[in-house]
Motif scaffolding. Structure first.
Motif, PDB file in Angstrom:
ATOM      1  N   MET A   1       0.846  -1.187   0.000  1.00 28.53           N
ATOM      2  CA  MET A   1       0.000   0.000   0.000  1.00 28.53           C
ATOM      3  C   MET A   1       0.885   1.242   0.000  1.00 28.53           C
ATOM      4  O   MET A   1       1.839   1.340   0.764  1.00 28.53           O
ATOM      5  N   ARG A   2       0.553   2.167  -0.854  1.00 27.09           N
ATOM      6  CA  ARG A   2       1.321   3.396  -0.999  1.00 27.09           C
ATOM      7  C   ARG A   2       1.041   4.351   0.145  1.00 27.09           C
ATOM      8  O   ARG A   2      -0.075   4.444   0.638  1.00 27.09           O
ATOM      9  N   ARG A   3       2.056   5.087   0.548  1.00 27.57           N
ATOM     10  CA  ARG A   3       1.905   6.072   1.619  1.00 27.57           C
ATOM     11  C   ARG A   3       0.986   7.207   1.189  1.00 27.57           C
ATOM     12  O   ARG A   3       0.817   7.466   0.007  1.00 27.57           O
ATOM     13  N   ILE A   4       0.455   7.894   2.177  1.00 27.41           N
ATOM     14  CA  ILE A   4      -0.392   9.060   1.910  1.00 27.41           C
ATOM     15  C   ILE A   4       0.519  10.239   1.602  1.00 27.41           C
ATOM     16  O   ILE A   4       1.465  10.515   2.339  1.00 27.41           O
ATOM     17  N   SER A   5       0.230  10.937   0.505  1.00 23.18           N
ATOM     18  CA  SER A   5       1.050  12.081   0.108  1.00 23.18           C
ATOM     19  C   SER A   5       0.859  13.238   1.089  1.00 23.18           C
ATOM     20  O   SER A   5      -0.106  13.287   1.849  1.00 23.18           O
ATOM     21  N   ARG A   6       1.790  14.177   1.038  1.00 20.25           N
ATOM     22  CA  ARG A   6       1.690  15.370   1.880  1.00 20.25           C
ATOM     23  C   ARG A   6       0.407  16.121   1.571  1.00 20.25           C
ATOM     24  O   ARG A   6      -0.298  16.589   2.476  1.00 20.25           O
ATOM     25  N   LEU A   7       0.047  16.215   0.299  1.00 19.33           N
ATOM     26  CA  LEU A   7      -1.196  16.903  -0.073  1.00 19.33           C
ATOM     27  C   LEU A   7      -2.430  16.077   0.300  1.00 19.33           C
ATOM     28  O   LEU A   7      -3.506  16.636   0.506  1.00 19.33           O
ATOM     29  N   GLY A   8      -2.275  14.774   0.402  1.00 20.53           N
ATOM     30  CA  GLY A   8      -3.366  13.950   0.915  1.00 20.53           C
ATOM     31  C   GLY A   8      -3.655  14.310   2.365  1.00 20.53           C
ATOM     32  O   GLY A   8      -4.818  14.489   2.758  1.00 20.53           O
ATOM     33  N   TRP A   9      -2.597  14.441   3.165  1.00 23.47           N
ATOM     34  CA  TRP A   9      -2.772  14.858   4.558  1.00 23.47           C
ATOM     35  C   TRP A   9      -3.374  16.255   4.633  1.00 23.47           C
ATOM     36  O   TRP A   9      -4.186  16.546   5.518  1.00 23.47           O
ATOM     37  N   THR A  10      -2.991  17.107   3.693  1.00 19.24           N
ATOM     38  CA  THR A  10      -3.563  18.461   3.644  1.00 19.24           C
ATOM     39  C   THR A  10      -5.067  18.389   3.391  1.00 19.24           C
ATOM     40  O   THR A  10      -5.841  19.091   4.037  1.00 19.24           O
ATOM     41  N   ALA A  11      -5.480  17.532   2.467  1.00 18.38           N
ATOM     42  CA  ALA A  11      -6.914  17.368   2.184  1.00 18.38           C
ATOM     43  C   ALA A  11      -7.647  16.889   3.431  1.00 18.38           C
ATOM     44  O   ALA A  11      -8.735  17.388   3.747  1.00 18.38           O
ATOM     45  N   TYR A  12      -7.057  15.949   4.164  1.00 17.40           N
ATOM     46  CA  TYR A  12      -7.694  15.454   5.391  1.00 17.40           C
ATOM     47  C   TYR A  12      -7.802  16.563   6.436  1.00 17.40           C
ATOM     48  O   TYR A  12      -8.820  16.670   7.121  1.00 17.40           O
ATOM     49  N   ALA A  13      -6.751  17.369   6.556  1.00 16.32           N
ATOM     50  CA  ALA A  13      -6.776  18.478   7.523  1.00 16.32           C
ATOM     51  C   ALA A  13      -7.851  19.493   7.161  1.00 16.32           C
ATOM     52  O   ALA A  13      -8.570  20.004   8.031  1.00 16.32           O
ATOM     53  N   ILE A  14      -7.979  19.783   5.865  1.00 16.96           N
ATOM     54  CA  ILE A  14      -9.028  20.713   5.408  1.00 16.96           C
ATOM     55  C   ILE A  14     -10.398  20.129   5.725  1.00 16.96           C
ATOM     56  O   ILE A  14     -11.289  20.834   6.209  1.00 16.96           O
ATOM     57  N   ALA A  15     -10.581  18.838   5.473  1.00 15.76           N
ATOM     58  CA  ALA A  15     -11.865  18.189   5.762  1.00 15.76           C
ATOM     59  C   ALA A  15     -12.204  18.291   7.247  1.00 15.76           C
ATOM     60  O   ALA A  15     -13.336  18.643   7.606  1.00 15.76           O
ATOM     61  N   VAL A  16     -11.237  18.022   8.111  1.00 15.52           N
ATOM     62  CA  VAL A  16     -11.471  18.114   9.560  1.00 15.52           C
ATOM     63  C   VAL A  16     -11.816  19.562   9.935  1.00 15.52           C
ATOM     64  O   VAL A  16     -12.722  19.800  10.746  1.00 15.52           O
ATOM     65  N   GLY A  17     -11.107  20.530   9.338  1.00 20.03           N
ATOM     66  CA  GLY A  17     -11.404  21.938   9.607  1.00 20.03           C
ATOM     67  C   GLY A  17     -12.804  22.330   9.178  1.00 20.03           C
ATOM     68  O   GLY A  17     -13.512  23.047   9.906  1.00 20.03           O
ATOM     69  N   VAL A  18     -13.233  21.854   8.004  1.00 18.30           N
ATOM     70  CA  VAL A  18     -14.588  22.149   7.519  1.00 18.30           C
ATOM     71  C   VAL A  18     -15.629  21.536   8.451  1.00 18.30           C
ATOM     72  O   VAL A  18     -16.616  22.189   8.813  1.00 18.30           O
ATOM     73  N   ILE A  19     -15.415  20.293   8.848  1.00 19.70           N
ATOM     74  CA  ILE A  19     -16.363  19.626   9.758  1.00 19.70           C
ATOM     75  C   ILE A  19     -16.460  20.397  11.070  1.00 19.70           C
ATOM     76  O   ILE A  19     -17.558  20.665  11.566  1.00 19.70           O
ATOM     77  N   ALA A  20     -15.311  20.766  11.626  1.00 17.99           N
ATOM     78  CA  ALA A  20     -15.300  21.494  12.905  1.00 17.99           C
ATOM     79  C   ALA A  20     -16.003  22.842  12.779  1.00 17.99           C
ATOM     80  O   ALA A  20     -16.832  23.201  13.626  1.00 17.99           O
ATOM     81  N   LEU A  21     -15.692  23.602  11.726  1.00 12.94           N
ATOM     82  CA  LEU A  21     -16.327  24.911  11.524  1.00 12.94           C
ATOM     83  C   LEU A  21     -17.829  24.754  11.313  1.00 12.94           C
ATOM     84  O   LEU A  21     -18.638  25.463  11.926  1.00 12.94           O
ATOM     85  N   ASP A  22     -18.202  23.819  10.451  1.00 12.12           N
ATOM     86  CA  ASP A  22     -19.617  23.579  10.154  1.00 12.12           C
ATOM     87  C   ASP A  22     -20.389  23.225  11.425  1.00 12.12           C
ATOM     88  O   ASP A  22     -21.440  23.818  11.703  1.00 12.12           O
ATOM     89  N   GLN A  23     -19.883  22.300  12.199  1.00 12.16           N
ATOM     90  CA  GLN A  23     -20.594  21.865  13.402  1.00 12.16           C
ATOM     91  C   GLN A  23     -20.597  22.950  14.486  1.00 12.16           C
ATOM     92  O   GLN A  23     -21.593  23.107  15.193  1.00 12.16           O
ATOM     93  N   ALA A  24     -19.518  23.715  14.585  1.00 17.01           N
ATOM     94  CA  ALA A  24     -19.471  24.804  15.572  1.00 17.01           C
ATOM     95  C   ALA A  24     -20.487  25.893  15.232  1.00 17.01           C
ATOM     96  O   ALA A  24     -21.212  26.379  16.116  1.00 17.01           O
ATOM     97  N   VAL A  25     -20.565  26.262  13.956  1.00 18.64           N
ATOM     98  CA  VAL A  25     -21.524  27.289  13.543  1.00 18.64           C
ATOM     99  C   VAL A  25     -22.957  26.789  13.737  1.00 18.64           C
ATOM    100  O   VAL A  25     -23.823  27.521  14.232  1.00 18.64           O
TER     101      VAL A  25
END
Length: 162
Positions: A1-25
């Motif tokens: 299995m191939r490692r997760i790219s740096r930009l893959g981790w960035t996408a995950y971080a953005i997703a977590v940020g969107v979820i947190a902002l959405d749920q907080a609002v």
């Protein structure tokens, strides 16, 4: 299995940020501002906060009034988010990473609402601008993410076929 790219981790971080902002609002709209009791509150110019319990997908399309529909929409949202997360792990373009993170976060944010409340909490109302839908942070993230995904696909280099 191939490692997760740096930009893959960035996408995950953005997703977590969107979820947190959405749920907080949404938490603030429901419990801090208590919009359900107010129904509509003008904010500035054509912008109002209007409480809508959306039983469909983005912008109220494909309403799911039955409990089975609610769970099927929730499952569909989570399957789409998982498929996009699988795709994101190998992304090597920044714009695609941003787009996938926004879409994943928006899909999960709305799925959380459907599971918790049986409907999605919508409240951003620009109907005075002839935009008839009331939406939320997650819907915005999905819409912007899809637009960026289209831009990325148009901008990406295509290898000429021989």
């Amino acid at each position: 299995m191939r490692r997760i790219s740096r930009l893959g981790w960035t996408a995950y971080a953005i997703a977590v940020g969107v979820i947190a902002l959405d749920q907080a609002v949404k938490f603030w709209i429901l419990y801090g501002f208590n919009l359900p009791a107010r129904l509509t509150t003008p904010v500035i110019g054509p912008f109002s906060l209007t409480m809508v319990w959306n039983k469909g997908v983005s912008f109220g399309l494909f309403r799911a009034d039955q409990d089975l529909g609610r769970w099927l929409l929730s499952l569909f949202s989570l399957v789409v988010a998982a498929a996009l997360a699988w795709w994101a792990r190998r992304t090597e373009r920044g714009l695609m990473s941003l787009a996938l993170g926004l879409i994943i976060g928006g899909a999960v944010g709305n799925a959380i609402d459907r599971i918790r409340f049986g409907a999605v909490v919508d409240f951003l109302d620009f109907s005075r601008l002839m935009f008839p839908w009331v939406f939320n942070v997650a819907d915005s993230a999905i819409s912007v993410g899809v637009a960026l995904l289209l831009v990325d696909s148009l901008m990406s280099e295509r290898k000429p076929t021989s």
